[in-house]
Design an enzyme around this catalytic site. Structure first.
Site, PDB file in Angstrom:
ATOM      1  N   CYS A  95       0.841  -1.191   0.000  1.00  0.00           N
ATOM      2  CA  CYS A  95       0.000   0.000   0.000  1.00  0.00           C
ATOM      3  C   CYS A  95       0.880   1.247   0.000  1.00  0.00           C
ATOM      4  O   CYS A  95       1.950   1.292   0.611  1.00  0.00           O
ATOM      5  CB  CYS A  95      -0.952   0.003   1.178  1.00  0.00           C
ATOM      6  SG  CYS A  95      -0.268   0.605   2.728  1.00  0.00           S
ATOM      7  N   GLU A  96       0.423   2.252  -0.710  1.00  0.00           N
ATOM      8  CA  GLU A  96       1.212   3.469  -0.846  1.00  0.00           C
ATOM      9  C   GLU A  96       1.138   4.369   0.384  1.00  0.00           C
ATOM     10  O   GLU A  96       1.880   5.333   0.490  1.00  0.00           O
ATOM     11  CB  GLU A  96       0.746   4.258  -2.073  1.00  0.00           C
ATOM     12  CG  GLU A  96      -0.673   4.758  -2.017  1.00  0.00           C
ATOM     13  CD  GLU A  96      -1.088   5.450  -3.303  1.00  0.00           C
ATOM     14  OE1 GLU A  96      -1.799   6.465  -3.198  1.00  0.00           O
ATOM     15  OE2 GLU A  96      -0.705   4.998  -4.394  1.00  0.00           O
ATOM     16  N   HIS A  97       0.256   4.038   1.322  1.00  0.00           N
ATOM     17  CA  HIS A  97       0.118   4.881   2.513  1.00  0.00           C
ATOM     18  C   HIS A  97       1.103   4.497   3.616  1.00  0.00           C
ATOM     19  O   HIS A  97       1.637   5.367   4.309  1.00  0.00           O
ATOM     20  CB  HIS A  97      -1.320   4.804   3.043  1.00  0.00           C
ATOM     21  CG  HIS A  97      -2.341   5.258   2.057  1.00  0.00           C
ATOM     22  ND1 HIS A  97      -3.544   4.628   1.884  1.00  0.00           N
ATOM     23  CD2 HIS A  97      -2.312   6.277   1.166  1.00  0.00           C
ATOM     24  CE1 HIS A  97      -4.236   5.245   0.945  1.00  0.00           C
ATOM     25  NE2 HIS A  97      -3.506   6.241   0.486  1.00  0.00           N
ATOM     26  N   HIS A  98       1.339   3.191   3.801  1.00  0.00           N
ATOM     27  CA  HIS A  98       2.235   2.731   4.872  1.00  0.00           C
ATOM     28  C   HIS A  98       3.373   1.855   4.358  1.00  0.00           C
ATOM     29  O   HIS A  98       4.197   1.402   5.141  1.00  0.00           O
ATOM     30  CB  HIS A  98       1.441   1.958   5.922  1.00  0.00           C
ATOM     31  CG  HIS A  98       0.318   2.733   6.532  1.00  0.00           C
ATOM     32  ND1 HIS A  98      -0.983   2.650   6.088  1.00  0.00           N
ATOM     33  CD2 HIS A  98       0.307   3.632   7.546  1.00  0.00           C
ATOM     34  CE1 HIS A  98      -1.755   3.454   6.797  1.00  0.00           C
ATOM     35  NE2 HIS A  98      -1.003   4.062   7.691  1.00  0.00           N
ATOM     36  N   GLN A 136      -5.567  -0.540  -3.628  1.00  0.00           N
ATOM     37  CA  GLN A 136      -6.232  -1.651  -4.313  1.00  0.00           C
ATOM     38  C   GLN A 136      -7.217  -1.135  -5.351  1.00  0.00           C
ATOM     39  O   GLN A 136      -7.365  -1.716  -6.431  1.00  0.00           O
ATOM     40  CB  GLN A 136      -6.936  -2.540  -3.291  1.00  0.00           C
ATOM     41  CG  GLN A 136      -7.549  -3.799  -3.901  1.00  0.00           C
ATOM     42  CD  GLN A 136      -8.115  -4.724  -2.853  1.00  0.00           C
ATOM     43  OE1 GLN A 136      -7.570  -4.867  -1.756  1.00  0.00           O
ATOM     44  NE2 GLN A 136      -9.229  -5.369  -3.159  1.00  0.00           N
ATOM     45  N   HIS A 164      -5.021  -6.449   3.883  1.00  0.00           N
ATOM     46  CA  HIS A 164      -4.028  -5.381   3.988  1.00  0.00           C
ATOM     47  C   HIS A 164      -3.338  -5.425   5.352  1.00  0.00           C
ATOM     48  O   HIS A 164      -3.984  -5.298   6.396  1.00  0.00           O
ATOM     49  CB  HIS A 164      -4.704  -4.016   3.785  1.00  0.00           C
ATOM     50  CG  HIS A 164      -5.188  -3.809   2.379  1.00  0.00           C
ATOM     51  ND1 HIS A 164      -4.642  -2.853   1.548  1.00  0.00           N
ATOM     52  CD2 HIS A 164      -6.142  -4.440   1.656  1.00  0.00           C
ATOM     53  CE1 HIS A 164      -5.251  -2.903   0.372  1.00  0.00           C
ATOM     54  NE2 HIS A 164      -6.174  -3.853   0.414  1.00  0.00           N
ATOM     55  N   CYS A 166      -1.468  -3.241   6.619  1.00  0.00           N
ATOM     56  CA  CYS A 166      -1.505  -1.957   7.312  1.00  0.00           C
ATOM     57  C   CYS A 166      -2.714  -1.867   8.239  1.00  0.00           C
ATOM     58  O   CYS A 166      -2.746  -1.028   9.145  1.00  0.00           O
ATOM     59  CB  CYS A 166      -1.520  -0.796   6.308  1.00  0.00           C
ATOM     60  SG  CYS A 166      -2.926  -0.814   5.174  1.00  0.00           S
TER      61      CYS A 166
END
Length: 206
Positions: A95-98, A136, A164, A166
């Site tokens: 994931c690009e956030h975490h 996703q 996920h 995260c």
């Protein structure tokens, strides 16, 4: 005068110049120190190198082109015009956030017009987009868009079901929650019965 519907275009921001391998390993050493450990202790000395090698594998999708994978097609389909479906494609992404992994399964289908593509190429397209920092939702749309752009099928159907890390290893700590995303284009989008048949064939409906 009727306005022609505009196709949604997924915009991407150009990547900056990549740091050198040495600069990347120095960044890993900084993170180890920030976490509270000593990057010079025996067990961690080679960790920066291992991390960079792992990143090269996890994010190799940035160096690959899905259009190139789909460029070789076969026009001799002997009149076949029903769904082509691939089930249970492994998805390993971050994931690009975490930058935490999300792991799951993709299902891909398209309705060919006058040409088909090798089934391994469809798997490769999923892998290319998975091996990037992702959400996703975006990845699901990107896979459908790549197939539509290259093959011009009568319709495309994509489903991804993933867990996920995260969310399962941090934050709310719910390890058994999976996320399902779908993208339907063309006849799949306009024909609910076709959507239902796709979901039934991949085992996602009763």
């Amino acid at each position: 005068m009727t306005d022609t519907p505009k196709k949604t275009v997924l915009k991407s921001v150009p990547a900056p110049t990549r740091p050198s391998r040495e600069e990347a390993m120095a960044a890993v050493r900084t993170l180890i120190a920030w976490a509270g450990d000593n990057p010079d202790r025996e067990g961690l000395k080679d960790t920066p190198k291992r991390v960079i090698n792992a990143y090269a594998e996890w994010y190799r999708g940035y160096d690959l082109d899905p259009a190139e994978e789909l460029s070789r097609v076969f026009e001799d389909v002997s009149g076949y015009d029903d769904m082509v479906i691939l089930r249970e494609i492994d998805v390993e992404s971050h994931c690009e956030h975490h930058m935490a992994p999300f792991l799951g399964t993709a299902y891909v289908a398209y309705l060919p017009t006058d040409k088909v593509v090798g089934i391994s190429k469809l798997v490769k397209v999923v892998e290319i987009f998975a091996k990037r920092l992702q959400t996703q939702e975006t990845m699901t749309a990107q896979i459908a868009d790549a197939i539509d752009s290259a093959l011009h099928p009568r319709g495309t159907a994509i489903m991804i079901d993933a867990v996920h890390q995260c969310m399962s290893t941090r934050g709310v700590h719910h390890p058994n929650v999976s996320t399902i995303t779908t993208q339907f284009t063309g006849e799949f989008k306009t024909n609910p019965a076709l959507q239902e048949r796709f979901l039934r064939l991949i085992g996602k409906t009763g």
